[in-house]
Design an enzyme around this catalytic site. Sequence first.
Site, short mmCIF file in Angstrom:
data_model
loop_
_atom_site.label_atom_id
_atom_site.label_comp_id
_atom_site.label_asym_id
_atom_site.label_seq_id
_atom_site.Cartn_x
_atom_site.Cartn_y
_atom_site.Cartn_z
N PHE A 1 -2.23 -1.75 -21.39
CA PHE A 1 -3.01 -2.53 -21.36
C PHE A 1 -2.39 -2.95 -22.29
CE2 PHE A 1 -6.58 -0.74 -20.55
CZ PHE A 1 -7.58 -0.52 -19.74
N CYS A 2 -0.36 -3.28 -22.58
CA CYS A 2 0.48 -3.49 -22.99
C CYS A 2 0.42 -4.90 -23.24
CB CYS A 2 1.74 -2.93 -22.63
SG CYS A 2 2.07 -1.33 -22.24
N LYS A 3 -0.34 -5.02 -24.96
CA LYS A 3 -0.39 -6.70 -25.94
C LYS A 3 0.51 -6.71 -27.01
CE LYS A 3 -3.32 -7.67 -22.19
NZ LYS A 3 -3.40 -6.39 -21.20
N PRO A 4 0.79 -7.87 -26.76
CA PRO A 4 1.65 -8.04 -28.17
C PRO A 4 0.72 -7.71 -29.52
CG PRO A 4 1.47 -10.53 -27.71
CD PRO A 4 0.29 -9.36 -26.09
N GLY A 5 1.67 -6.07 -30.16
CA GLY A 5 0.60 -5.69 -31.33
C GLY A 5 -0.11 -4.70 -30.49
N ARG A 6 -0.03 -4.68 -29.52
CA ARG A 6 -1.67 -3.19 -29.00
C ARG A 6 -1.05 -2.43 -28.29
NH1 ARG A 6 -7.03 -4.34 -26.88
NH2 ARG A 6 -5.88 -2.23 -26.06
N CYS B 1 0.82 -1.49 -0.16
CA CYS B 1 0.10 0.32 -0.08
C CYS B 1 1.17 1.07 0.01
CB CYS B 1 -0.91 -0.23 1.02
SG CYS B 1 -1.43 1.62 1.60
#
Length: 278
Positions: free
Chosen positions: A260-265, A121
Amino acid sequence: MNNILSEEVLNVTDFTTSRQLTLWKREDLQSPQLDDVAEEVPVALVYNGISHVVMMASPKDLTHFAMGFSLSEGIIDSPREIYGMDVVPSCNGLEVQIDLSSRRFMGLKARRRALAGRTGCGVCGVEQLNDIGKPVQPLPFSQTFNLGNLDRALKHLNDFQPTGKLTGCTHAAAWVMPSGELAGGHEDVGRHVALDKLLGRRATEGEEWRQGAALVSSRASYEMVQKSAMCGVEILFAVSAATTLAVEVAERCNLTLVGFCKPGRATIYTHPQRLIAD
């Protein structure tokens, strides 16, 4: 005191406990069996003999945690202001005993607060709501990052969660080089603690850790943005979302915040001018 780079040499099994659990699968209540559960212990940061904060944390990489917390909370400006650390057991958990410069200790006593730890915290014990979102020196625009290299980092982030692989119960924070290679990373049951461990590690590493970005496996809260900015990190990638206050703080202190880091976006919340899209 030991050298500030000293670390506890332990195996991953030292951070888990085997407990008898009952597993349920559809139409099948299995008999009790042993499974791994992540350790969570109280960790007190003790400056020159005075306990300043107690956080719930995974019991590893604690000197990095203490260094990162000291920097990200503005207790010190430089690792040189900590002369040494020892990690010692206490009756209910662990203590990191920190030898702090006299000048910094006087400042710490003037603003002392007692934090009673929930898991990682970052707000517990703040005396006034006005203390939340304290001013941070605006960051320079000296870094760039090619988003095409982010996939490589995301693919290997799990490599720095050995306890998480066993238990499904830890967050990770890693340093991403401009090439997308991960220079190093840390895990903890608390996402703020994992980030502090990374920031402490970065402060004691060489020049190659000056370039790049921080990547966290969790959401991006305002505390994580503020901690990153306090330590001069210009780009913060998060696997999950960012909060409204995190976006406001990032905008104000010139930090590039990406969620929202994801492969390709990915979703770029603030200051996209540091990012290159190939």
